[in-house]
Design a protein around this motif. Structure first.
Motif, PDB file in Angstrom:
ATOM      1  N   GLY A 165      18.671   3.278  56.844  1.00 23.38           N
ATOM      2  CA  GLY A 165      17.648   3.713  57.527  1.00 23.38           C
ATOM      3  C   GLY A 165      18.253   5.013  58.227  1.00 23.38           C
ATOM      4  N   ALA A 166      19.484   5.425  58.377  1.00 26.08           N
ATOM      5  CA  ALA A 166      20.353   6.549  58.984  1.00 26.08           C
ATOM      6  C   ALA A 166      19.715   7.749  58.817  1.00 26.08           C
ATOM      7  N   LYS A 167      19.611   7.979  57.329  1.00 28.43           N
ATOM      8  CA  LYS A 167      18.956   9.224  56.951  1.00 28.43           C
ATOM      9  C   LYS A 167      17.522   9.564  57.306  1.00 28.43           C
ATOM     10  N   GLU A 168      16.836   8.503  57.023  1.00 25.11           N
ATOM     11  CA  GLU A 168      15.290   8.741  57.478  1.00 25.11           C
ATOM     12  C   GLU A 168      15.235   8.923  58.958  1.00 25.11           C
ATOM     13  N   THR A 169      16.024   8.273  59.723  1.00 22.98           N
ATOM     14  CA  THR A 169      15.973   8.262  61.168  1.00 22.98           C
ATOM     15  C   THR A 169      16.110   9.789  61.756  1.00 22.98           C
ATOM     16  N   ILE A 170      17.421  10.407  60.812  1.00 23.45           N
ATOM     17  CA  ILE A 170      17.745  11.678  61.331  1.00 23.45           C
ATOM     18  C   ILE A 170      16.470  12.679  60.778  1.00 23.45           C
ATOM     19  N   SER A 171      15.754  12.323  59.859  1.00 26.75           N
ATOM     20  CA  SER A 171      14.746  13.270  59.361  1.00 26.75           C
ATOM     21  C   SER A 171      13.630  12.911  60.162  1.00 26.75           C
ATOM     22  N   GLU A 172      13.228  11.944  60.661  1.00 27.42           N
ATOM     23  CA  GLU A 172      12.122  11.793  61.475  1.00 27.42           C
ATOM     24  C   GLU A 172      12.414  12.302  62.800  1.00 27.42           C
ATOM     25  N   LEU A 173      13.425  12.279  63.284  1.00 23.26           N
ATOM     26  CA  LEU A 173      13.949  12.772  64.878  1.00 23.26           C
ATOM     27  C   LEU A 173      13.569  14.233  64.765  1.00 23.26           C
ATOM     28  N   GLN A 174      13.969  15.051  63.204  1.00 21.38           N
ATOM     29  CA  GLN A 174      13.872  16.491  63.247  1.00 21.38           C
ATOM     30  C   GLN A 174      12.288  16.627  63.226  1.00 21.38           C
ATOM     31  N   THR A 175      11.692  15.804  62.398  1.00 19.99           N
ATOM     32  CA  THR A 175       9.893  15.797  62.255  1.00 19.99           C
ATOM     33  C   THR A 175       9.577  15.988  63.659  1.00 19.99           C
ATOM     34  N   ILE A 176       9.873  14.963  64.802  1.00 17.36           N
ATOM     35  CA  ILE A 176       9.051  15.170  65.743  1.00 17.36           C
ATOM     36  C   ILE A 176       9.542  15.998  67.044  1.00 17.36           C
ATOM     37  N   GLY A 177      10.486  17.038  66.491  1.00 19.10           N
ATOM     38  CA  GLY A 177      10.644  18.107  67.331  1.00 19.10           C
ATOM     39  C   GLY A 177      12.122  18.069  67.920  1.00 19.10           C
ATOM     40  N   VAL A 178      13.037  17.448  67.640  1.00 18.74           N
ATOM     41  CA  VAL A 178      14.461  17.201  68.256  1.00 18.74           C
ATOM     42  C   VAL A 178      15.152  18.400  67.464  1.00 18.74           C
ATOM     43  N   ARG A 179      15.795  19.251  68.360  1.00 19.82           N
ATOM     44  CA  ARG A 179      16.077  20.669  67.677  1.00 19.82           C
ATOM     45  C   ARG A 179      17.206  20.460  67.394  1.00 19.82           C
ATOM     46  N   ARG A 180      18.469  19.621  67.685  1.00 18.38           N
ATOM     47  CA  ARG A 180      19.761  19.699  67.477  1.00 18.38           C
ATOM     48  C   ARG A 180      20.346  18.141  67.312  1.00 18.38           C
ATOM     49  N   ILE A 181      20.988  17.826  66.167  1.00 17.40           N
ATOM     50  CA  ILE A 181      21.580  16.557  66.236  1.00 17.40           C
ATOM     51  C   ILE A 181      22.920  16.726  65.633  1.00 17.40           C
ATOM     52  N   ALA A 182      23.777  16.002  66.272  1.00 18.99           N
ATOM     53  CA  ALA A 182      25.059  16.175  66.172  1.00 18.99           C
ATOM     54  C   ALA A 182      25.922  14.867  65.575  1.00 18.99           C
ATOM     55  N   LEU A 183      27.138  15.011  64.983  1.00 16.76           N
ATOM     56  CA  LEU A 183      27.802  13.771  64.806  1.00 16.76           C
ATOM     57  C   LEU A 183      29.094  14.067  65.194  1.00 16.76           C
ATOM     58  N   ILE A 184      29.533  12.922  65.877  1.00 15.74           N
ATOM     59  CA  ILE A 184      30.979  13.389  66.434  1.00 15.74           C
ATOM     60  C   ILE A 184      31.809  11.790  66.231  1.00 15.74           C
ATOM     61  N   SER A 185      33.003  12.025  65.892  1.00 11.83           N
ATOM     62  CA  SER A 185      33.930  10.735  65.826  1.00 11.83           C
ATOM     63  C   SER A 185      35.411  11.037  65.732  1.00 11.83           C
ATOM     64  N   GLY A 186      36.080  10.072  65.954  1.00 15.98           N
ATOM     65  CA  GLY A 186      37.384  10.047  65.884  1.00 15.98           C
ATOM     66  C   GLY A 186      38.053   9.968  64.506  1.00 15.98           C
ATOM     67  N   ASP A 187      37.283   9.755  63.581  1.00 17.49           N
ATOM     68  CA  ASP A 187      37.708   9.793  62.282  1.00 17.49           C
ATOM     69  C   ASP A 187      38.171  11.454  61.740  1.00 17.49           C
ATOM     70  N   ARG A 188      38.808  11.448  60.726  1.00 12.63           N
ATOM     71  CA  ARG A 188      39.073  12.681  60.040  1.00 12.63           C
ATOM     72  C   ARG A 188      38.078  13.542  59.879  1.00 12.63           C
ATOM     73  N   GLN A 189      38.325  14.895  59.920  1.00 13.31           N
ATOM     74  CA  GLN A 189      37.341  15.938  59.967  1.00 13.31           C
ATOM     75  C   GLN A 189      36.346  15.958  58.489  1.00 13.31           C
ATOM     76  N   ALA A 190      37.192  15.620  57.336  1.00 12.56           N
ATOM     77  CA  ALA A 190      36.662  15.606  56.247  1.00 12.56           C
ATOM     78  C   ALA A 190      35.549  14.524  55.923  1.00 12.56           C
ATOM     79  N   VAL A 191      36.152  13.364  56.542  1.00 12.49           N
ATOM     80  CA  VAL A 191      35.257  11.926  56.381  1.00 12.49           C
ATOM     81  C   VAL A 191      33.959  12.275  57.262  1.00 12.49           C
TER      82      VAL A 191
END
Length: 364
Positions: A165-191
């Motif tokens: 449900g992660a992809k669907e959640t991001i899509s729904e947040l964008q649909t309801i007007g969230v202007r910016r969504i970012a992902l941050i992690s301590g993992d490698r940049q490529a991952v």
């Protein structure tokens, strides 16, 4: 407010400050941690790459059977896939495991080795150069190599699983007007980039230490965004506290998570996040409706009373009627989220199971 809090609590959304109900309606930027939030933190088999003369089922059979007695996450992922495709795994014999390197066992009188490429090479297994494996490892794949009686069978690629449900959640947040969504992690940049592309975020930033996450959140706020930070509540406590709103995922049983966030989701269902935004907006609409109705009702009542059309008894009845209309209008919020399964704590579930399994003593 009480109706909205009740609807949220029914779905396992713990809101510690009533003001956050209104704040959620103004959130226009979400920042997600990766591991444990967007991903499950559990490995899953993503690719079987057998040699030309080996079938994929054979590669999986020997690898999963050899790993049958191991508790390593790789072994669990192999056994899970074997079970899904209905492979019957025999018990291996002469099982031995070298921590962090691999396992060796006999399966159906064949000597099977499963592990890192360097370990197999040290055991005298000839492994040809395989194009693309270095790229797979750079992108966050875990690669294990399999041999049978000294012959290389192929390799298996595993990845951390993206939460359902992660992809669907991001899509729904964008649909309801969230202007910016970012992902941050301590993992490698490529991952981090790969995961971000799969779920459709606007920006993915890897190799972040806790202080870097805080700086990223502060940068977003300085640009005028109302920021909600979503994390597991333990390693992300500074970033959760730095946002306008901190949301801890899977907070049930974690005191650290509940204290570090302003809102705690008691389970790991990401679809609760768009619901929270919609609930907040609906709550503001109901508040405005009740306020407008109350003002017009009072003005109308005063006007009628000033012309002598209302006596005190009728005015008292109308006052109570107006209060009931406001209550009933607000009560509509209680039914929000009926499409979701209500949250039931694990302790309650265990208590019910214990009750149903306890035999009833005989009265005879």
């Amino acid at each position: 407010m009480v109706a909205a809090l009740s609807a949220a609590a029914r779905l396992g959304i713990l809101i510690k400050n009533v003001a956050d109900i209104e704040l959620a309606a103004r959130i226009n930027c979400f920042i997600f941690d990766k591991t444990g939030t967007i991903t499950t933190g559990e490995l899953a088999v993503s690719r079987l790459a057998p040699q030309p003369n080996v079938k994929p089922a054979e590669l999986l059979f020997y690898a999963a059977a050899a790993e049958k007695f191991s508790n390593h996450p790789v072994a669990k992922a192999l056994r899970k896939l074997a079970e899904e495709v209905n492979l019957t795994l025999p018990d291996p014999t002469d099982f031995s495991e070298t921590a962090g390197r691999g396992v060796k066992a006999k399966v159906n009188d064949h000597t099977i080795m499963v592990g890192r490429v360097q370990w197999l090479k040290e055991q005298g297994i000839a492994i040809p150069e395989i194009e693309g494996t270095e790229l797979k490892e750079a992108e966050g794949w875990s690669l294990i190599y399999v041999s049978k009686d000294g012959q290389f069978l192929g390799w298996i690629g595993l990845q951390d699983t993206i939460r359902q449900g992660a992809k669907e959640t991001i899509s729904e947040l964008q649909t309801i007007g969230v202007r910016r969504i970012a992902l941050i992690s301590g993992d490698r940049q490529a991952v981090t980039t790969r995961v971000g592309q799969e779920i459709g975020v606007d920006e993915a930033v890897g190799e972040c230490l806790p202080q870097h996450k805080v700086e990223f959140v502060q940068t977003m706020r300085s640009k005028g965004y109302k920021v909600a930070v979503v994390g597991d509540g333990v390693n992300d406590a500074p970033a959760l506290a730095a946002g306008d709103m901190g949301i801890a995922m899977g907070a049930a049983g974690s005191e650290v998570a509940i204290h570090s966030a302003t809102i705690a989701l008691m389970n790991n269902d990401l679809k609760r996040l768009p619901f929270l935004i919609r609930l907040s907006r609906d709550t503001r609409k109901v508040i405005n409706q009740n306020f407008l109705f109350g003002v017009l009702f009072i003005i109308g009542g005063l006007t009628l009373a000033s012309f002598g059309y209302l006596n005190p008894i009728v005015a008292a009845l109308l006052h109570n009627t107006g209060s009931l209309m406001v209550i009933f209008n607000s009560a509509r919020l209680v039914r929000r989220g009926e499409e979701f399964q209500p949250y039931i704590s694990s302790s309650y579930t265990q208590a019910v199971e214990a009750t149903t399994q306890t035999p009833i003593p005989s009265t005879a």
